[in-house]
Every structure is written in C-alpha cells, then in structure tokens.
Design an enzyme around this catalytic site. Structure first.
Site, PDB file in Angstrom:
ATOM      1  N   ASP A   1       2.586  15.409 -27.498  1.00  0.00           N
ATOM      2  CA  ASP A   1       1.667  14.527 -26.772  1.00  0.00           C
ATOM      3  C   ASP A   1       2.167  14.260 -25.359  1.00  0.00           C
ATOM      4  OD1 ASP A   1       0.079  14.459 -28.960  1.00  0.00           O
ATOM      5  OD2 ASP A   1       0.489  12.386 -29.532  1.00  0.00           O
TER       6      ASP A   1
ATOM      7  N   ASP B   1      -0.418   9.288 -35.215  1.00  0.00           N
ATOM      8  CA  ASP B   1      -1.178  10.194 -34.366  1.00  0.00           C
ATOM      9  C   ASP B   1      -2.550  10.440 -34.992  1.00  0.00           C
ATOM     10  OD1 ASP B   1      -1.358  12.170 -32.144  1.00  0.00           O
ATOM     11  OD2 ASP B   1      -1.544  13.566 -33.809  1.00  0.00           O
TER      12      ASP B   1
ATOM     13  N   THR C   1      -6.198  10.827 -29.022  1.00  0.00           N
ATOM     14  CA  THR C   1      -6.943  11.297 -30.192  1.00  0.00           C
ATOM     15  C   THR C   1      -7.420  10.141 -31.067  1.00  0.00           C
ATOM     16  OG1 THR C   1      -4.806  11.611 -31.313  1.00  0.00           O
ATOM     17  CG2 THR C   1      -5.793  13.531 -30.264  1.00  0.00           C
ATOM     18  N   THR C   2      -6.680   9.038 -31.079  1.00  0.00           N
ATOM     19  CA  THR C   2      -7.139   7.854 -31.808  1.00  0.00           C
ATOM     20  C   THR C   2      -8.196   7.117 -31.006  1.00  0.00           C
ATOM     21  OG1 THR C   2      -4.928   7.641 -32.787  1.00  0.00           O
ATOM     22  CG2 THR C   2      -6.392   5.743 -32.951  1.00  0.00           C
TER      23      THR C   2
END
Length: 591
Positions: free
Chosen positions: A447, A67, A100-101
């Site tokens: 998520d 994550d 988020t990545t």
C-alpha cells in the site's frame, strides 16, 4: 394497488394489460441491502483506529488484517450485487493501491441514501444522473484543494506513505517502512517515462526471522533459495559471471511415454556412460564461457538438475541456484542485464550478467548461530575445567548442532551485489517474527509503494483526516442551491447529513468518511462532524480530525496527507458502481 398499472389495450378493444413493478422494486432494494451489508462489514476497519479482522480460511490458515481489499477478497460473497462491491475494492487497489476500505464505505453510504430517495418516489435514472454530476463536481473541488508536490521533495513523499501505514497493524514501524517505500519507487523510475512506475520492478521478499525492524532494501538481487551444497559446491563467488538458463542440465527423455528394458549389464553401463558424457559436454560448454554462477529455472518436464550434474558443476567451481520461478525470470534478467538462455547451443559470454560478489548468507539467524557457537565454547570450557561424562558431553554438542542446523536451513538466501550495468529494479527484504506479521507487513508495504506511485502519476497532495470530504460536502451543498428541480434535491441529499427519527444518517457522498473515522476512534461522531462543518464554513479548509489528540486541528500541520489520486478515484469508482446497481431492475438466471 401499489406497484401495478392498468394499461388500455390497443386496436380499440376492451382488453387490459396488467404491469407489475413490485418485482423490480424488490430486486433493486435487495441489491442495495446486499451492498450495504458488504460496506458495513468493512466499515469498522476504516482509519488509524479501525478494528482488525481475523479471517479463517477453509484449510485452517488465519489472516489478521484491516486492509479492505484483502478482507473482501477472502469473503465468500454470493449475491451478484454484493460481488460488485468486492470488484470495486479490487479496482481501487489496481488504480490507487490505497483507499480500498474508503471506496466501499462511500459506496455503502451512497446506496443507503439511494434507498431513501427511492422510497420518496424519485426515479432511479434521475438519481443516477444527479449522482454523476455530483461526483464530477466533487473531483473538481478536490483538485482545487490539492497542493502540488515534486519528487525531489522526499519529506512530503515520506509523510504521505506514513499516513497510509498509520492505519495498518504494523503502524508502529511506519517510520522505517515509509522511507523504504519512497526510496524503492524513486530507484525504479525510468527517465524516459517519468510519470509512470511499474511496481513489478520492486520485488518484496519475505523471510521469517527477526522483527519488522530488520527490514531492509538491498541494492542488488536476492534469491529465496540456498545455493546447492551437493558435492561441496561453492557458496561464495567473487567477480561472478551469472548465467540464467531455461533448459535442463539432466539426461534427455523421450517425447512420448515408453519404457526401455535393459537386460544386459554392458548396455546399462553404456547408458550411464552416455548420460555422463552428455551432462559433461553441457557443463564444459557452460564453463568455456567463463560462467561461474548458474541460475536454473524450475522445470515441469523433467528434473532441471540431477545429482550427477550438480556433482560436475561443483567440480567446475560453479555456484548453482536452482528452482528459480518462471515469473521471476523477467525481473532477474532486467536486474542482471542478462538474457535468459533457452538452449545450450545459445550459451555465450555476451548473454551473461556480471556482479562483484555472489554469496550465500544467513538472514535473521546470525544472533542465534553466534549464541550457539558461544554455547559450544562455554560447554568446551566447562568440560575442561570441571569435567563431565562422555555421554552427557555428546548430548550437549548434538543438541547445539541441531539448533545451528535448523536455524541455518530456515534463513539461508543467496545475495548478489555490485551488479554491473544493473537495471532499474530494487529488492526489499521483509522480516518478521511470525507468518501473520510477515504477511501483514508485506500488504502494508505494498500500500505504501502504491501511494508513492500515485504521487508519481499525479503529483498532488491533499489533507487527510476527513478534511477534504467535509469541504466537498459543504461546497456540494452550496452548489445544489444553484440547481433546479429534482436534480437540486438529489445533489443536496448526497452532500448533506440527514436525520430520520432522531437517528443520524451519514450524508450520501462524503460525510460518511469523517463520521466513521471519529466513530472508530471512540469519539462522539455527531459533535466532531458538526464542529468540523463549522470550522470549514469559517474558511479553515485544511481542518480535520486529529485521531491522536481526539480533537479538530489543522491536519496539514500534523503531516497527515494523502495523494489526490486516492480520493478522486474512490469517488469516481464508487459512483460508477452505485449507478450500475441503481440501473438493475431484474436478475435473470441463465445456464
């Protein structure tokens, strides 16, 4: 001399002013290099075949995750511009909860292309303005590609949540966690506010024991504490009337630090008697309202409950759950439809919650306890049939008793079901075989919950697998031809992939995503991206990278979908962050 200018002085004099721009260029390039380094650190974690990171904290704890928000949050980043990318990932986590990545990878590709354009002499302001226009156009293209979805279409919601979970460590449990996430979010939607969801109404409770397959959603309330067993208090109550108190059921203390010296036994007995009467008076008032389950908030002033008060509560047949955290009070009161009580004088029946059953249960240890009981029976039968020494028999029984006691202490929880007028909340009990798996399962479930929340806020889906990024890149390239001057050159550079000295450089805006997906999956990224561009040029806008098959397919038919809000927020936030970095030309240290 590069980076220097000679400016004539004013007033007709012959003095000259020397302006050095090299420091500004060096600061800007240092910021870009730091941002690229952060992006490269998480780039290999993108996609379902991305690598995991093992994070080792200073106190020896180990975290295994892919994550992006967790990785960057735990990294020790010192450079100011690099910290901006860490904050960028946090912003994406707040807005969308997923991607988020992706947002950091896109920002890194933007910075890489900015570095090339700056080296060509393009002014940072021109690059910044063109980047802003390109991002707005990209959002328009994504919105045009999106497919509307209704909350009644549960299958589409589950597909979107599964896509988010497929890139996690616990991806093999996506068929279980995705429906749980969808049902949990749908349960807490308020009809008065149908377009918003507060995920604080979904409580995720972790419990060690069993596997992730044992994760379940509970219609009711679960406390991560066992009931108080002091003086044989009850552990099961039917037709429960539940009181949530924020005061202490213990003798009062003085407001200031002082000592009371008692030298006479009669005075000591009088003090103890007054303490007993004080506690007994409180418990009588509690019992008079019909309360038979008491939830006690954790106290930092003095003991919330004492052994004496627990003894009297057990005599009154009141089940006690102590050490309730302060941050859980709002969730509990909303679930039970009760009011927290701050003073014994305000303890009334109308402030209590009601439930059909409140009981202490063993989670994850049922099989162990039953095996221990079975082993006890086997030992007893063996002793009767074959006989054995008294010492050996006692050692066998004591070992089995220790195992039962250990497993019971680890997995006891209190569960309330059949709550009357229950609020719009839900509880998910996550189980795992070890702490690493348990923590990652919680992050993955968060998520998935955020993805479903995105669909509630903005009810549109788009294809995954790099399809929208390639389509946006193609349309931005066509749009750049209609622009004029340096702006056209910048937008075209953002949209297209470049080659420098035979080494492919991923396109500034979005081509980096499918390139990285293919690279992390062990495919040939150049041939994959080239074929993907050709298919999209022929009108196949939903064509993407099928990681499982290792080829290009219609990604919608493979049920790989994601919320529109995840992609649009990633582009907007990454663009805003990079524009801010471009505008920085100096770093000033202050006290």
């Amino acid at each position: 001399m590069p980076g220097a200018q000679v400016v004539p002085g004013g007033g007709g004099g012959k003095t000259e002013k020397y302006v050095d721009n090299k420091r500004k260029d060096d600061i800007r390039m240092a910021n870009i290099a730091a941002g690229k380094a952060v992006a490269d650190a998480v780039r290999t974690s993108l996609g379902p075949r991305g690598m995991d990171k093992m994070l080792s904290t200073a106190n020896g704890d180990v975290i295994i995750t892919n994550d992006g928000a967790t990785i960057l949050n735990k990294m020790e980043v010192l450079q100011p511009a690099a910290k901006m990318l860490v904050e960028l990932s946090k912003s994406q986590d707040i807005v969308a909860g997923d991607g988020t990545t992706t947002v950091v990878v896109i920002a890194g590709a933007l910075l890489r292309q900015c570095q090339i354009l700056l080296g060509m002499g393009v002014h940072p302001t021109v690059i910044s303005d063109a980047l802003h226009k390109a991002s707005e156009k990209a959002v328009e293209v994504l919105t045009a590609m999106a497919v509307p979805v209704e909350l009644s279409d549960r299958e589409s919601l589950v597909k979107s949540a599964s896509t988010s979970l497929n890139s996690k460590v616990v991806s093999q449990y996506s068929s279980l966690l995705a429906p749980l996430a969808v049902d949990a979010v749908l349960n807490v939607i308020d009809p008065a506010r149908p377009n918003s969801v507060d995920l604080r109404d979904v409580k995720v409770l972790k419990k060690l024991g069993g596997t992730v397959d044992d994760t379940e959603m509970i219609k009711g309330l679960v406390f991560d504490h066992k009931a108080s067993h002091t003086a044989g208090g009850p552990t099961r109550v039917e037709n429960a009337k539940i009181g949530l108190i924020q005061f202490q059921v213990s003798p009062p203390k003085t407001d200031i630090e002082q000592n009371v010296i008692v030298s006479d036994y009669t005075q000591m007995d009088r003090i103890l008697k007054e303490e007993r009467n004080y506690i007994l008076g409180m418990i009588k008032k509690i019992k008079a309202t019909g309360c038979n389950v008491l939830l006690v908030q954790k106290s930092i002033l003095r003991d919330a409950v004492t052994d004496l008060s627990l003894h009297y509560l057990a005599k009154a047949k009141i089940l006690v759950v102590r050490d309730v955290e302060r941050e859980d009070i709002e969730f509990i009161s909303k679930t039970l439809n009760c009011l927290p009580i701050a003073n014994i004088e305000h303890f009334r029946a109308e402030k209590l919650g009601q439930a059909d059953l409140v009981e202490e249960i063993h989670v994850g240890s049922g099989s162990v306890s039953s095996k221990c009981m079975l082993s006890s029976n086997v030992v007893r039968s063996f002793v009767i049939l074959h006989g054995t020494s008294y010492t050996r028999m006692n050692s066998l029984y004591s070992a089995l008793h220790r195992v039962r006691r250990l497993t019971s202490a680890l997995v006891q929880i209190v569960k309330a079901t059949g709550i009357k007028n229950m609020g719009r909340t839900t509880t998910i009990l996550v189980k795992g075989s070890n702490a690493l798996v348990l923590d990652e399962a919680e992050r993955s479930l968060h998520d998935a919950l955020c993805v479903v929340r995105c669909l509630v806020n903005k009810r549109f889906l788009i294809a995954g697998g790099g399809a929208p990024e390639i389509e946006v890149s193609r349309q931005l390239g066509a749009w750049a031809k209609t622009l004029h001057g340096m702006e056209s050159y910048c937008v075209r550079a953002f949209a297209e992939a470049l080659e420098v000295s035979g080494v492919p450089i991923v396109g500034m805006l979005l081509t980096v995503v499918p390139y990285t997906l293919a690279e992390n999956a062990g495919l040939n990224p150049i041939s994959i991206v080239t074929e993907l561009r050709n298919r999209h040029a022929n009108g196949e806008v939903n064509t993407g990278i099928n990681i499982r098959k290792g080829q290009i397919t219609n990604i919608l038919e493979e049920n790989v979908v994601q919320p529109l809000l995840v992609s649009t927020s990633a582009i907007s936030l990454a663009t805003e962050c990079v524009r801010m970095i471009l505008k920085i030309d100096d770093i000033v240290s202050t006290r």
